[in-house]
Scaffold this motif. Structure first.
Motif, short mmCIF file in Angstrom:
data_model
loop_
_atom_site.label_atom_id
_atom_site.label_comp_id
_atom_site.label_asym_id
_atom_site.label_seq_id
_atom_site.Cartn_x
_atom_site.Cartn_y
_atom_site.Cartn_z
N HIS A 61 0.86 -1.18 0.00
CA HIS A 61 0.00 0.00 0.00
C HIS A 61 0.90 1.23 0.00
O HIS A 61 2.10 1.12 0.15
N ARG A 115 -7.77 4.54 3.04
CA ARG A 115 -8.43 3.33 3.54
C ARG A 115 -8.34 3.29 5.06
O ARG A 115 -9.16 2.66 5.70
N GLU A 131 -3.14 5.66 4.91
CA GLU A 131 -2.81 4.59 3.97
C GLU A 131 -3.81 4.62 2.83
O GLU A 131 -5.01 4.77 3.06
N ALA A 150 -5.27 2.60 -0.57
CA ALA A 150 -5.35 1.30 -1.23
C ALA A 150 -4.78 1.42 -2.64
O ALA A 150 -5.04 2.39 -3.34
N CYS A 151 -4.01 0.45 -3.04
CA CYS A 151 -3.47 0.41 -4.39
C CYS A 151 -4.41 -0.37 -5.28
O CYS A 151 -4.93 -1.41 -4.88
#
Length: 130
Positions: free
Chosen positions: A72, A109, A125, A127-128
């Motif tokens: 991430h 996220r 963070e 999300a990819c």
């Protein structure tokens, strides 16, 4: 120019006193995340801009922005005011301010704050995309 992110990467940027160089921070993030999904790059730049702006508006220096790429993307902004925690939807700078952390929460996220000796670190963070 940067290289596409492969594996674990952690980079940091010490921020100067005075006016934050938000354009330079966005360019730095775009360079680090070159080759990644454009939505992820834009989200990371927006979140970093909000966190850095908050650190300048509401906290003392020194200030650092850190970008970690693992499974991430994690952006952390550290400042020298551990007693000043982020407040959702309110700003001491006026009623038409204070939406930055709401934006960060809606894009990220997850997010949080870590108190450290003489400092705090606000992180988010992202999300990819798969």
């Amino acid at each position: 120019m940067g290289q596409p992110v492969n594996g674990d990467v952690q980079l940091s940027l010490e921020l100067d006193e005075g006016t934050p160089a938000l354009r330079a921070i966005r360019a730095w993030i775009a360079d680090v995340l070159v080759g990644e999904d454009e939505d992820l790059v834009q989200d990371a730049a927006l979140v970093a801009t909000e966190l850095v702006s908050n650190a300048y508006d509401h906290a003392a220096g020194p200030r650092t922005v850190r970008l970690e790429c693992k499974p991430h993307v994690r952006i952390t902004v550290e400042d020298g005011s551990p007693e000043r925690m982020p407040v959702m939807g309110r700003s001491r700078l006026g009623e038409d301010r204070g939406r930055g952390m709401i934006l960060v929460q809606s894009i990220g996220r997850s997010w949080g704050v870590e108190r450290r000796a003489g400092a705090k670190a606000v992180w988010v963070e992202l999300a990819c995309p798969a």
